[in-house]
Each structure stands twice: as structure tokens, then as C-alpha cells.
Motif scaffolding. Sequence first.
Motif, PDB file in Angstrom:
ATOM      1  N   LEU A 138      23.456  44.280  17.987  1.00 16.02           N
ATOM      2  CA  LEU A 138      23.860  44.696  16.653  1.00 16.02           C
ATOM      3  C   LEU A 138      22.652  44.744  15.721  1.00 16.02           C
ATOM      4  O   LEU A 138      22.503  45.694  14.931  1.00 16.02           O
ATOM      5  CB  LEU A 138      24.914  43.720  16.146  1.00 16.02           C
ATOM      6  CG  LEU A 138      25.626  43.924  14.823  1.00 16.02           C
ATOM      7  CD1 LEU A 138      26.939  43.147  14.850  1.00 16.02           C
ATOM      8  CD2 LEU A 138      24.799  43.455  13.645  1.00 16.02           C
ATOM      9  N   ALA A 139      21.798  43.727  15.811  1.00 12.11           N
ATOM     10  CA  ALA A 139      20.606  43.686  14.959  1.00 12.11           C
ATOM     11  C   ALA A 139      19.721  44.904  15.199  1.00 12.11           C
ATOM     12  O   ALA A 139      19.205  45.512  14.248  1.00 12.11           O
ATOM     13  CB  ALA A 139      19.829  42.394  15.224  1.00 12.11           C
ATOM     14  N   LEU A 148      21.680  48.415  14.048  1.00  7.34           N
ATOM     15  CA  LEU A 148      21.808  48.615  12.604  1.00  7.34           C
ATOM     16  C   LEU A 148      20.511  48.308  11.859  1.00  7.34           C
ATOM     17  O   LEU A 148      20.488  48.342  10.623  1.00  7.34           O
ATOM     18  CB  LEU A 148      22.943  47.749  12.050  1.00  7.34           C
ATOM     19  CG  LEU A 148      24.344  48.056  12.591  1.00  7.34           C
ATOM     20  CD1 LEU A 148      25.378  47.141  11.944  1.00  7.34           C
ATOM     21  CD2 LEU A 148      24.717  49.514  12.359  1.00  7.34           C
ATOM     22  N   ALA A 197      19.017  45.551  11.292  1.00  5.77           N
ATOM     23  CA  ALA A 197      19.351  44.485  10.344  1.00  5.77           C
ATOM     24  C   ALA A 197      18.483  43.259  10.586  1.00  5.77           C
ATOM     25  O   ALA A 197      18.208  42.902  11.739  1.00  5.77           O
ATOM     26  CB  ALA A 197      20.822  44.109  10.483  1.00  5.77           C
ATOM     27  N   ALA A 221      20.845  38.849   7.794  1.00  2.58           N
ATOM     28  CA  ALA A 221      22.025  39.703   7.650  1.00  2.58           C
ATOM     29  C   ALA A 221      22.924  39.609   8.871  1.00  2.58           C
ATOM     30  O   ALA A 221      24.156  39.610   8.751  1.00  2.58           O
ATOM     31  CB  ALA A 221      21.590  41.155   7.421  1.00  2.58           C
ATOM     32  N   VAL A 222      22.334  39.533  10.048  1.00  2.00           N
ATOM     33  CA  VAL A 222      23.137  39.405  11.269  1.00  2.00           C
ATOM     34  C   VAL A 222      23.879  38.075  11.273  1.00  2.00           C
ATOM     35  O   VAL A 222      25.074  38.016  11.606  1.00  2.00           O
ATOM     36  CB  VAL A 222      22.237  39.538  12.515  1.00  2.00           C
ATOM     37  CG1 VAL A 222      23.031  39.234  13.783  1.00  2.00           C
ATOM     38  CG2 VAL A 222      21.651  40.940  12.597  1.00  2.00           C
ATOM     39  N   THR A 252      27.121  38.041   9.339  1.00  4.53           N
ATOM     40  CA  THR A 252      28.367  38.553   9.928  1.00  4.53           C
ATOM     41  C   THR A 252      29.207  37.417  10.491  1.00  4.53           C
ATOM     42  O   THR A 252      30.439  37.534  10.578  1.00  4.53           O
ATOM     43  CB  THR A 252      28.090  39.581  11.039  1.00  4.53           C
ATOM     44  OG1 THR A 252      27.413  38.945  12.134  1.00  4.53           O
ATOM     45  CG2 THR A 252      27.247  40.732  10.528  1.00  4.53           C
ATOM     46  N   ASP A 277      27.232  50.490   8.584  1.00  4.33           N
ATOM     47  CA  ASP A 277      26.012  49.759   8.247  1.00  4.33           C
ATOM     48  C   ASP A 277      26.331  48.271   8.188  1.00  4.33           C
ATOM     49  O   ASP A 277      27.499  47.867   8.243  1.00  4.33           O
ATOM     50  CB  ASP A 277      25.414  50.243   6.920  1.00  4.33           C
ATOM     51  CG  ASP A 277      26.400  50.172   5.758  1.00  4.33           C
ATOM     52  OD1 ASP A 277      26.898  49.065   5.471  1.00  4.33           O
ATOM     53  OD2 ASP A 277      26.686  51.218   5.164  1.00  4.33           O
ATOM     54  N   ILE A 278      25.290  47.458   8.058  1.00  4.78           N
ATOM     55  CA  ILE A 278      25.468  46.011   8.125  1.00  4.78           C
ATOM     56  C   ILE A 278      26.291  45.505   6.932  1.00  4.78           C
ATOM     57  O   ILE A 278      27.087  44.562   7.063  1.00  4.78           O
ATOM     58  CB  ILE A 278      24.102  45.284   8.188  1.00  4.78           C
ATOM     59  CG1 ILE A 278      24.295  43.802   8.531  1.00  4.78           C
ATOM     60  CG2 ILE A 278      23.321  45.476   6.912  1.00  4.78           C
ATOM     61  CD1 ILE A 278      24.818  43.545   9.907  1.00  4.78           C
ATOM     62  N   LEU A 294      29.923  46.091   7.700  1.00  3.22           N
ATOM     63  CA  LEU A 294      30.348  45.183   8.761  1.00  3.22           C
ATOM     64  C   LEU A 294      30.597  43.780   8.208  1.00  3.22           C
ATOM     65  O   LEU A 294      31.604  43.137   8.546  1.00  3.22           O
ATOM     66  CB  LEU A 294      29.290  45.139   9.866  1.00  3.22           C
ATOM     67  CG  LEU A 294      29.594  44.202  11.032  1.00  3.22           C
ATOM     68  CD1 LEU A 294      30.899  44.586  11.717  1.00  3.22           C
ATOM     69  CD2 LEU A 294      28.438  44.223  12.044  1.00  3.22           C
ATOM     70  N   VAL A 295      29.705  43.303   7.348  1.00  2.00           N
ATOM     71  CA  VAL A 295      29.888  41.977   6.740  1.00  2.00           C
ATOM     72  C   VAL A 295      31.183  41.958   5.917  1.00  2.00           C
ATOM     73  O   VAL A 295      31.941  40.975   5.955  1.00  2.00           O
ATOM     74  CB  VAL A 295      28.675  41.606   5.868  1.00  2.00           C
ATOM     75  CG1 VAL A 295      28.970  40.364   5.024  1.00  2.00           C
ATOM     76  CG2 VAL A 295      27.447  41.363   6.738  1.00  2.00           C
TER      77      VAL A 295
END
Length: 408
Positions: A43-44, A47, A49, A53-54, A57, A104-105, A108-109
Motif C-alpha cells: 500500500l505504501a 499510493l 505514502a 500515513a500508512v 490507516t 489516495d491515502i 483510505l484513512v
Amino acid sequence: MAAAAPPGAAPRVSHALAAVALALLLGLQPVSTDVMLPALPLLARDLAAPMAAVQLTMAALILAFGVAQLVWGPVADRVGRRPVLIAGLTLYTAASVGAALAGDIGALVAWRTLQGVALAAAVVVARAMLRDLYEPHEGAQVMALALSGLGLIAIASPTLGGLVTGWGGWRAALVVVGCAGAATLAFVVLRLPETIVQKNPHATAPGPLFGAWAGIARNRTFLAWTLLTSSTYGGLFTILAGSSFVYMNGFGLSAGAYGLAMATGSLAYLGGTVICRRWIMRLGMAPAVRRAAAFTLAGGAGTVAAALAGADSVWPYLVAQWLFCFGHGVHQPCGQAGAVGPFPRQAGVASALAGFVLAFTAFCIGRWLGLVHGADPRPYALTLGFWAAATATIAWTLVQRLPEPVRR
């Protein structure tokens, strides 16, 4: 469905049905986190990120999960368990679909935060239902049986997450999470009865609610068991949030291999829940966690020793993880039943408050690891070691000073 009960009495729900319901509802928590563990590094990259930020999530889901329990708990005391479960599980499934489609991150968050809000309904009601149906000692045995089922879910989750992530990427892992929510919703609608005997129409009124929170927070039984469950989950969340970067980036495990590695920890956890039932029946709850604390401390110390010694293999970390997870399998059933035990008429509020403390602890750990965790495994190891020591200290002191619940 459960057999009919006399007016004013809780429905007659078999231990087996209650355990299945608890396993499915509580199992959504490891599904929400463990299925995604192998996906975090991918994921990192996908995106673009940063680490912080990861980690958000995971941390945002946990914080929302904790705060929302403070709302869902009183609502469940006022309107009943089933309406809250159906609403929460419907929202959870929808949020999982939204997360899978996030572009985007930030999106997702946001979807993971909503997922945490919905997850809170399932977990807080599950714990409240346990108190609706059983006294604390019997409830701890049923919870241990349920957590054995949850252990099977926890074993399957990272393994399935690794396989699905390797095949379809991190979005496919979120589809699996959504399917788990939909399946649990179907079970609740078709099989689970309402368990609350007497609803409290004033449960959400600010005055009585704040008074209830204050009274519960001052109860030493609640405090001891809640601190125990929060500390042991703090260690587990450290493993959940940080181990993928140590095992995959540090030791080169693939997503599938990492999923299998995490599944072995879940197997140790399952063993702990099995032993927990035997220890509770033979010894009681406090002696059970006293014994388990030795395994918890050994797991934390072993992880710290591996990191400080510069171990060049994943095996020392894995063995230490197994020890910690075994102890966690004893602490959680006892702690979750013990925290709500003194509050048969406020089970939803007590469950919510205990869940908030646990989730806030996990959120802080996630933010901490986002700041300090990287290629060096020492921050991860020292964080796990701290929570292992805290768990053992509470198990050997505060919990041992409590009166043992009456056996029925």
C-alpha cells in the motif's frame, strides 16, 4: 434461535451459540487489522505514502473504534443489542467497499476511520451480551471458548491476507474484509436473539451517562481488568502495526510468508485460550493471568534481546512472538469478562469505556511507531518489551488484590 425465556429473564442461549456469535463479532477486529498487515508495505508503494500515513490507516481505525464505543455502548443499553449490531455491521460492510475503492491515502484513512466507527458496534455489543447472559466466572469460560474461535479467525486472517494481497494487491484484501462483515451481518439477522432483559431509556441522557462513566471508572475491579487488557493489547498491537516492516523489509519475507508467520502467532494465541479455560476452571481468573504473565514477559524480553543482539534471523522474533501471544490468549478472556462483571445493568457502558481505553492505547502506539519505526527493529522491540512488562506487573499486583468472582 435461542429457546424462549420466561418474562423478565435473559434468553436461553447455549454456550456454543454464544461462543460462535462472540467469535464472529470480536473476530471482525483481527479481520480489520490482520488481513491488511501483509498489504501495508505494498500500500505504501502503490499510493506513494510515507510511513506515518500508512500507520495512520491502522491508528485512525483503532482511535475511531475506541471513541465510537462510548456512543454505541449507551445506545445499546437504551435501544437493545440487535438494532445496534445490524446498523453497525451494515455500515462496516459499506465502509470496507469504500476503502477498497479509495484513490489516495487520505480517502483510505477516511474510510478506515468510518470502518472503525462501525467495528465498535460489533465489539461493544458482543461484550455487553456476554454480561447479559452470564455471571463473570461463567462468562470468562464462554469468552475463552469464543476466543478459541477468534483464534482460528486470527490464524486465517494474515494467511488469507498474504495470499489475496499477493494475487490482487491491497484492494483485494479490503474486499475480503467487506465479505467478512456481510457474513457476520447475515448471522446476526438469522440466528442471534436480543439478549438485553431490561432496556434503560435514560442510558444516553448526558447526566446519567456521565455519572455512570464516573462510577465505573472508580471501580477497582474495572480498573484492574481494563488496565490488564489494554496493556496486553498494546503489546499485540505493536506486533500488528510494526512486525510487517521488520519481517518483510528487514528479513525479506514475502507477503505470503509474512502471513504464515503471523498465523503461527495466532496459533499460539489459540493455545492460550484453550489453556485459559482449564486454568479458570481449576484455579480461577486471577491465578490464570498470574501464570500467563510469565509467558508475556518472556515474549517481550525475548524480542528486546533479539533486537539488541542484532539477530540476523527472523526466528528469535517469531519465538518471542509466540510466547507473548500465548499469554495474550489467557489475559483477554479473563480481562474482558472481568471488566464488565460488576455492572450487570450497565454492561454496554462498561464495555464501551473499557474498549475506549484499549483503543486509545493502541492509537498512541500506532502514532509512536509511525514516528520512530523504520529499518531499525529496536523501536519495535522496545515498545513490545514495555507493554509486556506493564502487563506482567498489572497481572501480578492489581489483579491479585481483587476478590475472585463467585463460581456458579
